[in-house]
Motif scaffolding. Structure first.
Motif, PDB file in Angstrom:
ATOM      1  N   LYS A 192       0.827  -1.213   0.000  1.00 41.11           N
ATOM      2  CA  LYS A 192       0.000   0.000   0.000  1.00 41.11           C
ATOM      3  C   LYS A 192       0.858   1.259   0.000  1.00 41.11           C
ATOM      4  O   LYS A 192       0.586   2.217  -0.743  1.00 41.11           O
ATOM      5  CB  LYS A 192      -0.915  -0.002   1.223  1.00 41.11           C
ATOM      6  N   SER A 193       1.887   1.267   0.825  1.00 40.31           N
ATOM      7  CA  SER A 193       2.713   2.475   0.921  1.00 40.31           C
ATOM      8  C   SER A 193       3.463   2.745  -0.379  1.00 40.31           C
ATOM      9  O   SER A 193       3.628   3.900  -0.779  1.00 40.31           O
ATOM     10  CB  SER A 193       3.701   2.352   2.087  1.00 40.31           C
ATOM     11  N   ASN A 194       3.918   1.695  -1.058  1.00 44.67           N
ATOM     12  CA  ASN A 194       4.655   1.892  -2.316  1.00 44.67           C
ATOM     13  C   ASN A 194       3.733   2.124  -3.500  1.00 44.67           C
ATOM     14  O   ASN A 194       4.175   2.629  -4.532  1.00 44.67           O
ATOM     15  CB  ASN A 194       5.558   0.694  -2.587  1.00 44.67           C
ATOM     16  N   ALA A 195       2.455   1.757  -3.352  1.00 43.67           N
ATOM     17  CA  ALA A 195       1.504   1.994  -4.448  1.00 43.67           C
ATOM     18  C   ALA A 195       1.185   3.477  -4.593  1.00 43.67           C
ATOM     19  O   ALA A 195       0.612   3.891  -5.612  1.00 43.67           O
ATOM     20  CB  ALA A 195       0.218   1.203  -4.191  1.00 43.67           C
ATOM     21  N   ALA A 196       1.532   4.285  -3.606  1.00 47.13           N
ATOM     22  CA  ALA A 196       1.242   5.724  -3.671  1.00 47.13           C
ATOM     23  C   ALA A 196       2.184   6.472  -4.605  1.00 47.13           C
ATOM     24  O   ALA A 196       1.936   7.633  -4.942  1.00 47.13           O
ATOM     25  CB  ALA A 196       1.322   6.317  -2.264  1.00 47.13           C
ATOM     26  N   SER A 197       3.271   5.864  -5.056  1.00 45.37           N
ATOM     27  CA  SER A 197       4.245   6.554  -5.913  1.00 45.37           C
ATOM     28  C   SER A 197       3.828   6.503  -7.383  1.00 45.37           C
ATOM     29  O   SER A 197       2.939   5.746  -7.772  1.00 45.37           O
ATOM     30  CB  SER A 197       5.630   5.933  -5.733  1.00 45.37           C
ATOM     31  N   HIS A 198       4.517   7.316  -8.215  1.00 41.83           N
ATOM     32  CA  HIS A 198       4.192   7.401  -9.649  1.00 41.83           C
ATOM     33  C   HIS A 198       4.635   6.151 -10.401  1.00 41.83           C
ATOM     34  O   HIS A 198       4.084   5.835 -11.456  1.00 41.83           O
ATOM     35  CB  HIS A 198       4.858   8.646 -10.277  1.00 41.83           C
ATOM     36  N   SER A 199       5.672   5.488  -9.910  1.00 42.83           N
ATOM     37  CA  SER A 199       6.155   4.295 -10.601  1.00 42.83           C
ATOM     38  C   SER A 199       6.355   3.172  -9.589  1.00 42.83           C
ATOM     39  O   SER A 199       6.721   3.410  -8.435  1.00 42.83           O
ATOM     40  CB  SER A 199       7.476   4.577 -11.334  1.00 42.83           C
ATOM     41  N   VAL A 200       6.099   1.960 -10.042  1.00 39.51           N
ATOM     42  CA  VAL A 200       6.225   0.782  -9.185  1.00 39.51           C
ATOM     43  C   VAL A 200       7.025  -0.275  -9.934  1.00 39.51           C
ATOM     44  O   VAL A 200       6.762  -0.550 -11.115  1.00 39.51           O
ATOM     45  CB  VAL A 200       4.836   0.212  -8.800  1.00 39.51           C
ATOM     46  N   VAL A 201       8.023  -0.852  -9.254  1.00 36.64           N
ATOM     47  CA  VAL A 201       8.789  -1.960  -9.826  1.00 36.64           C
ATOM     48  C   VAL A 201       8.554  -3.195  -8.958  1.00 36.64           C
ATOM     49  O   VAL A 201       8.919  -3.210  -7.780  1.00 36.64           O
ATOM     50  CB  VAL A 201      10.300  -1.645  -9.895  1.00 36.64           C
ATOM     51  N   LEU A 202       7.918  -4.171  -9.535  1.00 36.81           N
ATOM     52  CA  LEU A 202       7.623  -5.421  -8.826  1.00 36.81           C
ATOM     53  C   LEU A 202       8.504  -6.534  -9.366  1.00 36.81           C
ATOM     54  O   LEU A 202       8.646  -6.694 -10.591  1.00 36.81           O
ATOM     55  CB  LEU A 202       6.156  -5.822  -9.018  1.00 36.81           C
ATOM     56  N   LYS A 203       9.110  -7.301  -8.450  1.00 40.18           N
ATOM     57  CA  LYS A 203       9.777  -8.539  -8.851  1.00 40.18           C
ATOM     58  C   LYS A 203       8.903  -9.694  -8.394  1.00 40.18           C
ATOM     59  O   LYS A 203       8.433  -9.713  -7.244  1.00 40.18           O
ATOM     60  CB  LYS A 203      11.167  -8.647  -8.228  1.00 40.18           C
ATOM     61  N   ALA A 204       8.704 -10.646  -9.276  1.00 38.18           N
ATOM     62  CA  ALA A 204       7.804 -11.759  -8.953  1.00 38.18           C
ATOM     63  C   ALA A 204       8.301 -13.041  -9.590  1.00 38.18           C
ATOM     64  O   ALA A 204       9.106 -13.027 -10.541  1.00 38.18           O
ATOM     65  CB  ALA A 204       6.383 -11.446  -9.433  1.00 38.18           C
ATOM     66  N   LEU A 205       7.843 -14.153  -9.043  1.00 39.77           N
ATOM     67  CA  LEU A 205       8.087 -15.474  -9.625  1.00 39.77           C
ATOM     68  C   LEU A 205       6.790 -15.994 -10.202  1.00 39.77           C
ATOM     69  O   LEU A 205       5.766 -16.040  -9.513  1.00 39.77           O
ATOM     70  CB  LEU A 205       8.575 -16.466  -8.559  1.00 39.77           C
ATOM     71  N   GLU A 206       6.843 -16.362 -11.456  1.00 40.05           N
ATOM     72  CA  GLU A 206       5.689 -17.015 -12.070  1.00 40.05           C
ATOM     73  C   GLU A 206       5.950 -18.520 -12.071  1.00 40.05           C
ATOM     74  O   GLU A 206       7.020 -18.974 -12.472  1.00 40.05           O
ATOM     75  CB  GLU A 206       5.484 -16.517 -13.498  1.00 40.05           C
ATOM     76  N   ILE A 207       4.987 -19.288 -11.564  1.00 44.64           N
ATOM     77  CA  ILE A 207       5.143 -20.740 -11.492  1.00 44.64           C
ATOM     78  C   ILE A 207       4.429 -21.352 -12.690  1.00 44.64           C
ATOM     79  O   ILE A 207       3.216 -21.217 -12.845  1.00 44.64           O
ATOM     80  CB  ILE A 207       4.585 -21.292 -10.164  1.00 44.64           C
TER      81      ILE A 207
END
Length: 666
Positions: free
Chosen positions: A523-538
């Motif tokens: 939630k706190s990081n969603a307030a910014s203009h840009s978001v970088v998510l690292k994820a694993l797709e199974i």
């Protein structure tokens, strides 16, 4: 009807009593809201019923009253004074139509058994109903078999559930040789004539649902695409259809669903069968009942229309395995050949066949023998191994389905049932060990792929995802996506999918956070203009595996058990489980997996837990748990024949380091 309290309740639930007077609130359990039974005190000063607290602690790790961190081992019996006060509470006889007596709670059982006219009348009526009508309208017929601890079950007629059936489920360790996988029974030479037996039943159970779409309420593990082979019940959820029925328990092996044999199907296929909606569900299950002292029955089967065949196999050295899996059937005495390992000595020779009954090896009569006895004879032979087998023309075990991925389909329980010709193999090469990490190339069904998703968004725009997991979860899962809502920026971007494991957001590590910490970070990081998510797709390795997306109506979504096996080991959260037992007790669990030349390195999994044993009483170990270390020694690179002696050497206490993934919900 319970003979101790005279009332109807589930076996695992507390007794029920009719108290004459209102009971003081200080003597009430705040879980069941009834007067305390077998009271247990917590370190934080609260008191609960033994069963209430035990069941609660299986789900949570805190006190129900003040939510302070708590484990069941920290709790202790209440004082003798409190227990005596509770036992002296005055109760009414439950058979009030015939008996108006009152007594102390501790006296009720003796009253019912010896003095109560109402209970006596009830037992008499029950007996009359049972005796005259032996074939009344009761439950569907149940097939009951007694299986020796050393002899796995094979149904008659060569059903295909043989290959995937309880090769581990009904085996107990008599020696430390390959093929004997249940470190559940310790014995000395004096014990050999009268060995303990593991009793199991194959039951047909009919489940009724008022709502055909309602979940059954159990978690399952296994499948032919995993080392477990069988489909095994890992957990039964409270207040579910299965729990209300009361006949299915964790550790049961599901063999058939509505007449369809699921003993040799993949995990996903089994989930699909069990999620199929309908008002009535017919399940055939194998249920272990624990150990008893029973000797093998005499063989009465005739050898009519059967052929006796003599086969000689020549070993290059004493330790060379023959590549034979030996088992026992429940309906016939003796030993039978379940499978011949591809490339093994017996398979190359070509004269032995699946389902051959072994009459003797090197002149020693095995008509009433066991797989252990056969393994011992083979191990002690120098070079020539002479088999005499009985073959019935036209009767073969049905061939398991080949699936092109590995040779697993031909022997998915092989590390549990294979005797490798009874020859122990000690020359397995060990790998470098890295803090209990699984061999990274282990891929069964699913594999993970890391991806980085960078998106631009409006500051007030939501990410639009819901999450599950967290390290405070019972299974200590990583954070994963449970849904992608059509209103957020991630839905518009399209790269984050349901089931993805979230690793970080804007450089903040999410892999060690609990659920609420992860929600706060997102939630706190969603307030910014840009978001970088690292994820694993199974991702599934087999693209032809049917998707379960269309078969989930009515089911709350969570990842399948088999998908967790594709996670890299740095995301595993290990826990230590300490088991204790007496000298003459069993550990009470069976294992499958380990190094095999034909399959390489596979993890060790818990396949079965035997009722009444140390593992069963502890309640922390679950079917489908992966063993990564024993007493701090990593299991990676070990074969079955290396790990089992290590377990057997631990006489009274053993520490198992395990990774536990939640089973698939059906």
């Amino acid at each position: 009807l319970c003979c101790e309290c005279g009332q109807f309740h589930l076996v695992l639930d507390n007794h029920l009593y009719n108290f004459q007077d209102e009971v003081d609130d200080e003597l009430i359990c705040h879980i069941c809201l009834q007067p305390l039974l077998q009271p247990m005190d917590t370190p934080c000063g609260h008191t609960y019923c033994f069963k209430c607290l035990e069941n609660f602690m299986q789900e949570y790790n805190f006190c129900p009253m003040d939510r302070k961190k708590l484990s069941f081992q920290q709790c202790h019996k209440s004082s003798l004074l409190v227990r005596n006060l509770l036992d002296k509470l005055v109760v009414l006889c439950p058979f009030k139509a015939e008996c108006q007596q009152t007594m102390q709670r501790c006296e009720l059982e003796a009253h019912l058994q010896n003095r109560c006219p109402g209970f006596k009348k009830y037992k008499s009526e029950l007996q009359q109903k049972k005796n005259p009508i032996s074939k009344g309208k009761e439950d569907p017929p149940t097939k009951v078999e007694t299986i020796t601890a050393k002899d796995p079950e094979v149904p008659s007629g060569g059903s295909s559930l043989v290959a995937e059936s309880s090769a581990a489920a009904v085996v107990s360790l008599g020696t430390a040789e390959p093929g004997l996988v249940n470190p559940a029974f310790e014995e000395t030479e004096e014990d050999l004539p009268q060995r303990a037996s593991l009793v199991a039943e194959t039951n047909t159970i009919e489940i009724h649902r008022d709502d055909p779409e309602e979940e059954l309420g159990m978690r399952i593990v296994g499948g032919k695409d995993t080392p477990l082979g069988n489909i095994v019940v890992q957990e039964v959820l409270r207040d579910s259809v299965i729990a209300a029925d009361g006949r299915i328990a964790p550790g049961d092996h599901i063999l058939e669903v509505n007449g369809v044999n699921i003993s040799s199907v993949t995990h996903c296929q089994a989930v699909s069968f069990l999620r199929h909606p309908g008002p009535v569900l017919h399940l055939m299950v194998l249920q272990e009942k624990g150990f008893s002292n029973k000797t093998a029955q005499q063989d009465s089967a005739s050898a009519t229309n059967r052929e006796v065949i003599h086969v000689t196999l020549i070993k290059r050295d004493r330790s060379e395995p023959l590549g034979i899996k030996l088992i026992r059937k429940t309906d016939e005495a003796g030993i039978f050949i379940l499978d011949l390992l591809e490339g093994g000595l017996a398979a190359k020779n070509g004269k032995l066949s699946r389902n051959d009954r072994v009459l003797s090896i090197n002149g020693q009569d095995l008509r009433q023998g066991t797989p252990e006895a056969a393994a011992q004879i083979i191990q002690t032979s120098d070079s020539r191994v002479n088999f005499v087998v009985l073959r019935q023309p036209g009767v073969q075990l049905s061939d398991p389905v080949e699936d092109g991925s590995t040779s697993n389909s031909s022997s998915s329980s092989s590390s549990s049932s294979s005797s490798n010709g009874g020859s122990p193999v000690y020359h397995r090469r060990r790998l470098d060990q890295n803090h209990y990490r699984r061999k990274s190339n282990y891929q069964k069904g699913y594999v993970s792929h890391e991806k980085t998703v960078a998106i631009k968004k409006e500051p007030k725009e939501s990410l639009g995802i819901t999450i599950g997991g967290g390290r405070d979860n019972k299974n200590k899962l990583p954070i994963y996506v449970t849904s992608v809502q059509p209103i957020g920026c991630l839905f518009r971007d399209g790269r984050i999918k349901r089931g993805d494991v979230l690793l970080s957001i804007n450089g903040i590590d999410l892999t060690h956070l609990n659920y609420y910490e992860a929600v706060s970070a997102l939630k706190s990081n969603a307030a910014s203009h840009s978001v970088v998510l690292k994820a694993l797709e199974i991702l599934p390795l087999n693209s032809t595996e049917p998707s379960l997306e269309i078969k989930e109506q009515g089911f709350g979504w969570s990842p399948l058990w088999i998908t967790w096996l594709g996670l890299p080991s740095y995301l595993h959260c290990c826990q230590d489980i300490v088991l204790s037992k007496g000298n003459l007790e069993s550990w009470g669990f069976s294992i499958v997996g380990g190094f095999e030349e034909s399959k390489g390195h596979q993890p060790f999994f818990i396949k079965t837990i035997v009722p009444g044993t140390a593992a069963f009483r502890d309640r922390k170990l679950k079917c489908g748990d992966e063993i990564v270390a024993v007493n701090g020694v990593p299991a990676i690179g070990m074969s079955n024949s290396e790990l089992i002696p290590m377990l057997k050497e631990q006489r009274n206490k053993v520490t198992l380091t395990v990774v536990s993934w939640p089973g698939s919900l059906v």
